[in-house]
Design an enzyme around this catalytic site. Structure first.
Site, mmCIF file in Angstrom:
data_model
loop_
_atom_site.group_PDB
_atom_site.id
_atom_site.type_symbol
_atom_site.label_atom_id
_atom_site.label_comp_id
_atom_site.label_asym_id
_atom_site.label_seq_id
_atom_site.Cartn_x
_atom_site.Cartn_y
_atom_site.Cartn_z
ATOM 1 N N SER A 25 24.138 26.924 23.740
ATOM 2 C CA SER A 25 23.280 28.034 24.165
ATOM 3 C C SER A 25 21.839 27.585 24.377
ATOM 4 O O SER A 25 21.205 27.031 23.484
ATOM 5 C CB SER A 25 23.326 29.106 23.075
ATOM 6 O OG SER A 25 22.422 30.129 23.355
ATOM 7 N N HIS A 58 24.683 30.860 29.290
ATOM 8 C CA HIS A 58 25.837 29.962 29.301
ATOM 9 C C HIS A 58 26.337 29.829 30.729
ATOM 10 O O HIS A 58 26.800 30.804 31.320
ATOM 11 C CB HIS A 58 26.976 30.517 28.436
ATOM 12 C CG HIS A 58 26.670 30.536 26.977
ATOM 13 N ND1 HIS A 58 27.072 29.554 26.115
ATOM 14 C CD2 HIS A 58 25.977 31.412 26.225
ATOM 15 C CE1 HIS A 58 26.639 29.826 24.898
ATOM 16 N NE2 HIS A 58 25.971 30.953 24.933
ATOM 17 N N HIS A 80 33.683 31.585 23.631
ATOM 18 C CA HIS A 80 33.459 31.951 22.233
ATOM 19 C C HIS A 80 34.566 32.891 21.767
ATOM 20 O O HIS A 80 35.055 33.731 22.527
ATOM 21 C CB HIS A 80 32.107 32.655 22.086
ATOM 22 C CG HIS A 80 30.927 31.766 22.338
ATOM 23 N ND1 HIS A 80 30.337 31.647 23.572
ATOM 24 C CD2 HIS A 80 30.250 30.934 21.508
ATOM 25 C CE1 HIS A 80 29.335 30.789 23.495
ATOM 26 N NE2 HIS A 80 29.258 30.336 22.249
ATOM 27 N N TYR A 82 34.098 35.315 19.804
ATOM 28 C CA TYR A 82 33.590 36.696 19.773
ATOM 29 C C TYR A 82 33.724 37.402 21.113
ATOM 30 O O TYR A 82 33.596 38.622 21.188
ATOM 31 C CB TYR A 82 32.129 36.755 19.287
ATOM 32 C CG TYR A 82 31.112 36.029 20.132
ATOM 33 C CD1 TYR A 82 30.725 36.501 21.380
ATOM 34 C CD2 TYR A 82 30.512 34.859 19.661
ATOM 35 C CE1 TYR A 82 29.787 35.835 22.140
ATOM 36 C CE2 TYR A 82 29.572 34.181 20.405
ATOM 37 C CZ TYR A 82 29.214 34.679 21.652
ATOM 38 O OH TYR A 82 28.295 34.007 22.405
ATOM 39 N N GLU A 83 33.963 36.633 22.182
ATOM 40 C CA GLU A 83 34.180 37.273 23.483
ATOM 41 C C GLU A 83 35.579 37.879 23.572
ATOM 42 O O GLU A 83 35.908 38.532 24.566
ATOM 43 C CB GLU A 83 33.986 36.253 24.602
ATOM 44 C CG GLU A 83 32.542 35.752 24.714
ATOM 45 C CD GLU A 83 32.391 34.632 25.722
ATOM 46 O OE1 GLU A 83 32.051 34.923 26.880
ATOM 47 O OE2 GLU A 83 32.633 33.465 25.356
ATOM 48 N N ALA A 110 23.506 26.150 19.289
ATOM 49 C CA ALA A 110 22.346 26.787 18.673
ATOM 50 C C ALA A 110 22.807 27.327 17.328
ATOM 51 O O ALA A 110 23.918 27.848 17.215
ATOM 52 C CB ALA A 110 21.860 27.933 19.556
ATOM 53 N N MET A 207 28.174 30.316 15.752
ATOM 54 C CA MET A 207 29.383 31.015 16.214
ATOM 55 C C MET A 207 30.281 30.151 17.104
ATOM 56 O O MET A 207 31.044 30.684 17.912
ATOM 57 C CB MET A 207 28.977 32.292 16.964
ATOM 58 C CG MET A 207 28.084 33.228 16.158
ATOM 59 S SD MET A 207 27.517 34.626 17.136
ATOM 60 C CE MET A 207 26.181 35.249 16.097
ATOM 61 N N SER A 208 30.208 28.857 16.941
ATOM 62 C CA SER A 208 31.029 27.974 17.795
ATOM 63 C C SER A 208 31.400 26.709 17.029
ATOM 64 O O SER A 208 31.419 26.698 15.800
ATOM 65 C CB SER A 208 30.256 27.625 19.080
ATOM 66 O OG SER A 208 29.157 26.792 18.788
ATOM 67 N N ASN A 231 16.542 29.458 14.790
ATOM 68 C CA ASN A 231 15.939 30.527 13.976
ATOM 69 C C ASN A 231 16.231 30.220 12.521
ATOM 70 O O ASN A 231 17.152 29.463 12.222
ATOM 71 C CB ASN A 231 16.547 31.897 14.354
ATOM 72 C CG ASN A 231 18.060 31.919 14.205
ATOM 73 O OD1 ASN A 231 18.780 31.433 15.079
ATOM 74 N ND2 ASN A 231 18.534 32.447 13.090
ATOM 75 N N HIS A 243 18.695 37.656 19.891
ATOM 76 C CA HIS A 243 19.254 36.614 20.760
ATOM 77 C C HIS A 243 18.144 35.987 21.593
ATOM 78 O O HIS A 243 18.157 34.787 21.864
ATOM 79 C CB HIS A 243 20.343 37.222 21.652
ATOM 80 C CG HIS A 243 21.048 36.236 22.532
ATOM 81 N ND1 HIS A 243 21.646 35.083 22.042
ATOM 82 C CD2 HIS A 243 21.247 36.213 23.868
ATOM 83 C CE1 HIS A 243 22.194 34.410 23.051
ATOM 84 N NE2 HIS A 243 21.958 35.065 24.165
HETATM 85 N N1 HPA Z 1 23.643 32.977 13.047
HETATM 86 C C1 HPA Z 1 24.757 32.750 13.765
HETATM 87 N N2 HPA Z 1 24.745 32.136 14.934
HETATM 88 C C2 HPA Z 1 23.552 31.728 15.407
HETATM 89 C C3 HPA Z 1 22.358 31.925 14.710
HETATM 90 C C4 HPA Z 1 22.403 32.590 13.456
HETATM 91 O O1 HPA Z 1 21.395 32.797 12.777
HETATM 92 N N3 HPA Z 1 21.360 31.389 15.460
HETATM 93 C C5 HPA Z 1 21.947 30.883 16.568
HETATM 94 N N4 HPA Z 1 23.277 31.083 16.544
#
Ligand code: HPA
Length: 270
Positions: A25, A58, A80, A82-83, A110, A207-208, A231, A243
């Site tokens: 990402s 993406h 992903h 989650y999709e 990310a 998440m990947s 973050n 996001h």
């Molecule tokens: N949590 C989950 N997935 C992420 C995060 C997070 O803080 N930052 C970037 N992808």
């Protein structure tokens, strides 16, 4: 991964790459640079069973190109969980790389940082992972010739990790080392979850990557992983996560990320 997808890819690829790089990402710029433009791009939508990606930031293509003098495939975008995609699709690119004869995969993502010593914008080499997807990408009939019960003692190849560390040092970059906890999303975590994950030994959360790393190992690929810490994880700072900030931090780190990946590719033993 369907047999069709493999056949289509075999017809379209200009060469068998040594290395696949999954661009996470906000880290996709490499797939739009001069090397990529001179290469062969295969949109996901040309590969049977591959839908177009749904998340902003993406892309959705494989680019076969010469990069730092080496034959690579750059994967812009990923599927992903989650999709709503099945694990078989989430991990389909790894099956394709394995079947094509690719030897090494560099997974980037990310992630949110849990380790309070880490900072936003820093890069982290994955030393190991925790699978919190609540499922496993190898559930179902075993995909031969991978073993039914594959070893996961060293998912992230120690020699490749050492190479990443050496490249970062030569570039004067801080490269953190840590454990990545992968979960489904798509919500970010609660502060209580982050405290729990920290106590379990996680340094970053995202998440990947975990399903892909497992299937890549099942395919016998050597795996390296880098997280861009975009973050601080939920509850570490006294404000909500967006996001947008993840994308912005990814963009701000892109130059360093690219420099590290270039050095890694250049110095990868043949
Ligand atoms: N949590 C989950 N997935 C992420 C995060 C997070 O803080 N930052 C970037 N992808």
């Amino acid at each position: 991964m369907s047999a069709d997808a493999l056949q289509v890819l075999r017809e379209k690829v200009p060469f068998i790459p040594e290395l696949a790089i999954v661009l996470g990402s906000g880290l996709g710029a490499l797939a739009y640079g001069p090397e990529a433009k001179a290469g062969t791009a295969i949109p996901f939508t040309d590969i049977p069973g591959f839908p177009a990606p749904t998340v902003a930031g993406h892309g959705g293509k494989l680019v076969f190109c010469t990069f730092e003098g080496r034959k690579v495939v750059l994967q812009a975008g990923r599927f992903h969980f989650y999709e709503g995609h099945p694990m078989s699709l989430v991990t389909a690119p790894m099956r394709l790389y394995g079947r094509l004869g690719v030897e090494t995969v560099l997974l980037t993502n990310a992630a949110g940082a849990l380790n309070p010593a880490f900072g936003v914008g820093e890069l982290m080499a994955l030393t190991d992972h925790l699978n919190f997807f609540g499922t496993h990408p190898l559930i179902g009939p075993n995909v031969e010739p991978g073993p039914r019960f594959p070893d996961m003692t060293a998912v992230y190849d120690p020699a490749l990790r050492a190479l990443l560390a050496a490249c970062a040092e030569a570039l004067g970059q801080t490269l953190r080392q840590g454990v990545y906890l992968g979960l489904t999303g798509p919500s970010y975590e609660t502060p209580a979850e982050i405290r729990a994950f920290r106590s379990l030994g996680a340094d970053a959360v995202g998440m990947s990557t975990v399903p892909e790393a497992i299937v890549a190992r099942h395919e016998g690929l050597r795996v390296a992983g880098i997280s861009c810490l975009c973050n601080m994880a939920a509850g570490i700072l006294p404000r909500p996560l967006t996001h947008q900030e993840v994308l912005e931090a990814g963009a701000a780190a892109a130059g360093r990320f690219e420099a590290l990946v270039r050095a890694f590719v250049r110095d990868l033993p043949a």
